[in-house]
Design an enzyme around this catalytic site. Structure first.
Site, PDB file in Angstrom:
ATOM      1  N   ARG A 122      -5.324   0.529  -3.497  1.00  0.00           N
ATOM      2  CA  ARG A 122      -6.340   0.094  -2.518  1.00  0.00           C
ATOM      3  C   ARG A 122      -6.902   1.280  -1.749  1.00  0.00           C
ATOM      4  O   ARG A 122      -6.781   1.382  -0.538  1.00  0.00           O
ATOM      5  CB  ARG A 122      -5.738  -0.987  -1.638  1.00  0.00           C
ATOM      6  CG  ARG A 122      -5.381  -2.182  -2.515  1.00  0.00           C
ATOM      7  CD  ARG A 122      -4.816  -3.311  -1.753  1.00  0.00           C
ATOM      8  NE  ARG A 122      -5.870  -4.221  -1.334  1.00  0.00           N
ATOM      9  CZ  ARG A 122      -5.640  -5.320  -0.628  1.00  0.00           C
ATOM     10  NH1 ARG A 122      -4.412  -5.621  -0.263  1.00  0.00           N
ATOM     11  NH2 ARG A 122      -6.620  -6.110  -0.288  1.00  0.00           N
ATOM     12  N   GLN A 127     -12.627   0.052  -3.701  1.00  0.00           N
ATOM     13  CA  GLN A 127     -12.953  -1.166  -2.937  1.00  0.00           C
ATOM     14  C   GLN A 127     -13.806  -2.155  -3.728  1.00  0.00           C
ATOM     15  O   GLN A 127     -13.605  -3.362  -3.637  1.00  0.00           O
ATOM     16  CB  GLN A 127     -13.664  -0.805  -1.634  1.00  0.00           C
ATOM     17  CG  GLN A 127     -12.675  -0.582  -0.507  1.00  0.00           C
ATOM     18  CD  GLN A 127     -13.346  -0.203   0.797  1.00  0.00           C
ATOM     19  OE1 GLN A 127     -14.567  -0.162   0.898  1.00  0.00           O
ATOM     20  NE2 GLN A 127     -12.549   0.080   1.796  1.00  0.00           N
ATOM     21  N   ASP A 130     -11.665  -4.392  -5.966  1.00  0.00           N
ATOM     22  CA  ASP A 130     -10.466  -4.951  -5.344  1.00  0.00           C
ATOM     23  C   ASP A 130     -10.493  -6.490  -5.345  1.00  0.00           C
ATOM     24  O   ASP A 130     -11.046  -7.109  -4.445  1.00  0.00           O
ATOM     25  CB  ASP A 130     -10.372  -4.391  -3.915  1.00  0.00           C
ATOM     26  CG  ASP A 130      -9.087  -4.751  -3.220  1.00  0.00           C
ATOM     27  OD1 ASP A 130      -8.350  -5.621  -3.722  1.00  0.00           O
ATOM     28  OD2 ASP A 130      -8.807  -4.153  -2.169  1.00  0.00           O
ATOM     29  N   SER A 133      -8.901  -8.238  -2.298  1.00  0.00           N
ATOM     30  CA  SER A 133      -9.777  -8.397  -1.131  1.00  0.00           C
ATOM     31  C   SER A 133     -10.840  -9.464  -1.360  1.00  0.00           C
ATOM     32  O   SER A 133     -11.061 -10.320  -0.501  1.00  0.00           O
ATOM     33  CB  SER A 133     -10.475  -7.075  -0.798  1.00  0.00           C
ATOM     34  OG  SER A 133      -9.550  -6.175  -0.260  1.00  0.00           O
ATOM     35  N   TYR A 226      -0.294  -1.102   5.152  1.00  0.00           N
ATOM     36  CA  TYR A 226       0.277  -2.458   5.156  1.00  0.00           C
ATOM     37  C   TYR A 226       1.339  -2.573   6.244  1.00  0.00           C
ATOM     38  O   TYR A 226       1.774  -1.579   6.818  1.00  0.00           O
ATOM     39  CB  TYR A 226       0.945  -2.755   3.805  1.00  0.00           C
ATOM     40  CG  TYR A 226      -0.024  -2.954   2.685  1.00  0.00           C
ATOM     41  CD1 TYR A 226      -0.747  -4.132   2.579  1.00  0.00           C
ATOM     42  CD2 TYR A 226      -0.221  -1.972   1.721  1.00  0.00           C
ATOM     43  CE1 TYR A 226      -1.630  -4.330   1.538  1.00  0.00           C
ATOM     44  CE2 TYR A 226      -1.105  -2.156   0.672  1.00  0.00           C
ATOM     45  CZ  TYR A 226      -1.808  -3.339   0.595  1.00  0.00           C
ATOM     46  OH  TYR A 226      -2.682  -3.532  -0.430  1.00  0.00           O
TER      47      TYR A 226
HETATM   48  P1  NAD Z   1      -1.681  -8.642   3.110  1.00  0.00           P
HETATM   49  O1  NAD Z   1      -2.249  -9.828   2.399  1.00  0.00           O
HETATM   50  O2  NAD Z   1      -0.602  -7.861   2.465  1.00  0.00           O
HETATM   51  O3  NAD Z   1      -1.117  -9.133   4.532  1.00  0.00           O
HETATM   52  C1  NAD Z   1      -1.899  -9.916   5.410  1.00  0.00           C
HETATM   53  C2  NAD Z   1      -1.621  -9.481   6.827  1.00  0.00           C
HETATM   54  O4  NAD Z   1      -0.320  -9.924   7.250  1.00  0.00           O
HETATM   55  C3  NAD Z   1      -1.633  -7.983   7.061  1.00  0.00           C
HETATM   56  O5  NAD Z   1      -2.651  -7.681   7.994  1.00  0.00           O
HETATM   57  C4  NAD Z   1      -0.254  -7.681   7.605  1.00  0.00           C
HETATM   58  O6  NAD Z   1      -0.254  -6.655   8.584  1.00  0.00           O
HETATM   59  C5  NAD Z   1       0.147  -9.006   8.209  1.00  0.00           C
HETATM   60  N1  NAD Z   1       1.585  -9.195   8.437  1.00  0.00           N
HETATM   61  C6  NAD Z   1       2.639  -8.879   7.644  1.00  0.00           C
HETATM   62  N2  NAD Z   1       3.812  -9.226   8.219  1.00  0.00           N
HETATM   63  C7  NAD Z   1       3.501  -9.809   9.388  1.00  0.00           C
HETATM   64  C8  NAD Z   1       4.262 -10.388  10.434  1.00  0.00           C
HETATM   65  N3  NAD Z   1       5.601 -10.443  10.376  1.00  0.00           N
HETATM   66  N4  NAD Z   1       3.617 -10.885  11.509  1.00  0.00           N
HETATM   67  C9  NAD Z   1       2.256 -10.840  11.579  1.00  0.00           C
HETATM   68  N5  NAD Z   1       1.472 -10.310  10.634  1.00  0.00           N
HETATM   69  C10 NAD Z   1       2.085  -9.795   9.545  1.00  0.00           C
HETATM   70  O7  NAD Z   1      -2.810  -7.644   3.542  1.00  0.00           O
HETATM   71  P2  NAD Z   1      -4.289  -7.439   3.002  1.00  0.00           P
HETATM   72  O8  NAD Z   1      -5.169  -8.407   3.673  1.00  0.00           O
HETATM   73  O9  NAD Z   1      -4.292  -7.422   1.532  1.00  0.00           O
HETATM   74  O10 NAD Z   1      -4.625  -5.966   3.520  1.00  0.00           O
HETATM   75  C11 NAD Z   1      -3.950  -5.340   4.585  1.00  0.00           C
HETATM   76  C12 NAD Z   1      -4.735  -4.149   5.073  1.00  0.00           C
HETATM   77  O11 NAD Z   1      -5.128  -3.258   4.061  1.00  0.00           O
HETATM   78  C13 NAD Z   1      -5.999  -4.585   5.776  1.00  0.00           C
HETATM   79  O12 NAD Z   1      -6.094  -3.903   6.959  1.00  0.00           O
HETATM   80  C14 NAD Z   1      -7.087  -4.143   4.892  1.00  0.00           C
HETATM   81  O13 NAD Z   1      -8.253  -3.779   5.615  1.00  0.00           O
HETATM   82  C15 NAD Z   1      -6.488  -2.942   4.241  1.00  0.00           C
HETATM   83  N6  NAD Z   1      -7.162  -2.770   2.967  1.00  0.00           N
HETATM   84  C16 NAD Z   1      -7.730  -1.578   2.705  1.00  0.00           C
HETATM   85  C17 NAD Z   1      -8.432  -1.415   1.524  1.00  0.00           C
HETATM   86  C18 NAD Z   1      -9.098  -0.141   1.172  1.00  0.00           C
HETATM   87  O14 NAD Z   1      -9.191   0.748   1.976  1.00  0.00           O
HETATM   88  N7  NAD Z   1      -9.572  -0.010  -0.029  1.00  0.00           N
HETATM   89  C19 NAD Z   1      -8.528  -2.439   0.610  1.00  0.00           C
HETATM   90  C20 NAD Z   1      -7.913  -3.632   0.926  1.00  0.00           C
HETATM   91  C21 NAD Z   1      -7.226  -3.784   2.101  1.00  0.00           C
END
Ligand code: NAD
Length: 380
Positions: A122, A127, A130, A133, A226
């Site tokens: 990621r 992006q 992805d 996402s 993460y």
């Molecule tokens: P995910 O599906 O793995 O998790 C969802 C959310 O759950 C996350 O925000 C995580 O912090 C939260 N979480 C985990 N344990 C928790 C707890 N005990 N209590 C409360 N919240 C908890 O995550 P995702 O949506 O796939 O992506 C996470 C991050 O990665 C995002 O900030 C996203 O912007 C970033 N991301 C970056 C890129 C990139 O730069 N290319 C691409 C995709 C995602």
């Protein structure tokens, strides 16, 4: 010889998406790629066979498998479907091999080169490829709609001749891609929205959507942007601190996940006991077991007067746009595998290509999956 790409009809139960969309067909045919689509592949995504202009329709998966060099899928094929493929075919899809060791074995036996779209690193450059996402954004949107649908109350404030109705309070837990979209959608529907995540950087993102960030004493930043798994004490602390906020919610949407782990349990039975009459929980983490201890994946249950909905494969419930976005993700990834003449020339030095590579020449190539196999098979 032009490269032949095949798109089958998805066969996973309840799956409504299709891996290609007509716009992507026109882009690929311009590159000289020949496209074969199984008849009826787009039906559940409301794409008729005649809309696959530029592609050749084939009658079934057997005929398709005999013809093509590369196959795109939404979900993993069954072992029987892999056995129909020619040795050495390239397979690209959301394969989730960590849940499907039997499939891995068949991929190895057939010397299939497979790429798991969910394994793509990621990084910024990836992006546009992805699928985690693109599909999570759809699930987040749909979760807010589901909450509004099941709730016995309006989301927006309404001023009517019959009096003024107060807006609902929606709390979103887990503010990744799905959570952000759930916040935005609930806000658009007029709810008062609060949100919480263990990653402190989400505070600004929550506020930028006009919602209020719930701040607790716990922070758990892990690798690669993460969250990390909480310790038992942290988990208890979190549950206690959150319970007070949740007791005021009309709708609670949970999306928390930690890569490679079961969904963290954030909402114990006691928190549900303290919720408002008629409150609704939409547990988007149901796929990983659920954030609520009472969630039953794939089911809607009632605990007292609280409804707990644990939907699975949510993106598939918005199949038109989910297919369009998924197909564009695949097309963008495909750019790394073919050249301008449409020949298959993958660059295995590219971190995105190697990161997504699951099997090749009868070997499992993906490091995390190899480690998991060694653990599962006791190092054999
Ligand atoms: P995910 O599906 O793995 O998790 C969802 C959310 O759950 C996350 O925000 C995580 O912090 C939260 N979480 C985990 N344990 C928790 C707890 N005990 N209590 C409360 N919240 C908890 O995550 P995702 O949506 O796939 O992506 C996470 C991050 O990665 C995002 O900030 C996203 O912007 C970033 N991301 C970056 C890129 C990139 O730069 N290319 C691409 C995709 C995602």
């Amino acid at each position: 010889m032009p490269l032949k790409l095949g798109i089958p009809r998805e066969t996973a139960k309840g799956e409504r998406r299709v891996a290609i969309d007509p716009f992507v067909i026109s882009r690929l045919t311009k590159l000289g790629v020949e496209i074969y689509v199984e008849k009826g592949a787009g039906k559940s995504a409301l794409i008729s066979d005649s809309q696959f202009e530029g592609a050749t329709l084939v009658k079934d998966i057997k005929e398709l498998s005999e013809k093509v060099d590369i196959m795109w899928r939404v979900q993993a094929p069954t072992s029987d479907e892999i056995k129909l493929m020619r040795n050495g075919t390239v397979l690209i899809g959301t394969l989730m091999a960590h849940n499907n060791i039997a499939m891995l074995k068949t991929l190895q036996d057939k010397k299939i080169t497979s790429f798991g779209m969910e394994l793509i690193p990621r990084i910024s450059r990836a992006q546009s490829m992805d699928v985690l996402s693109s599909q999570a954004a759809i699930a987040g949107y749909k979760a807010a709609i589901m909450g509004a649908d099941i709730a016995p109350r309006f989301f927006p404030m309404l001023t009517t001749a019959a009096g003024t109705i107060r807006p609902s309070k929606v709390i979103v837990i887990g503010v990744g891609v799905a959570g952000l979209q759930a916040i935005a959608t609930a806000k658009r529907l007029g709810a008062i929205v609060e949100a919480y995540d263990v990653r402190p950087e989400t505070k600004e993102q929550i506020q930028s959507l006009g919602a209020k960030a719930i701040e607790l004493s716990i922070s758990a930043v892990g690798k690669g942007g993460y969250a990390r798994e909480l310790s038992a004490e942290e988990r208890e602390q979190q549950q206690q601190e959150l319970a007070g906020y949740i007791s005021l919610a009309d709708v609670l949407i949970t999306t928390a996940a930690v890569p490679g782990k079961p969904a963290p349990k954030i909402i114990p039975d006691s928190t549900v006991d303290g919720m408002k009459e008629g409150a609704v929980i939409i547990d988007l983490a149901a796929e990983g077991g659920g954030n609520c201890t009472l969630t039953r994946p794939g089911k809607t249950i009632t605990h007292g007067s609280v409804v707990i909905h644990g939907p699975l494969d949510v993106a598939s419930q918005v199949p038109v746009h989910a297919s369009e976005m998924y197909s564009k993700n695949l097309f963008n990834f495909m750019q790394l595998l073919i050249d301008e003449k449409g020949d298959y020339v993958p660059d295995f030095e590219d971190e995105i290509v190697i990161g997504a590579l699951l099997t090749k020449d009868g070997e499992v190539m993906h490091e995390g999956t190899v480690a998991l196999l060694n653990k599962t098979l006791g190092g054999k």
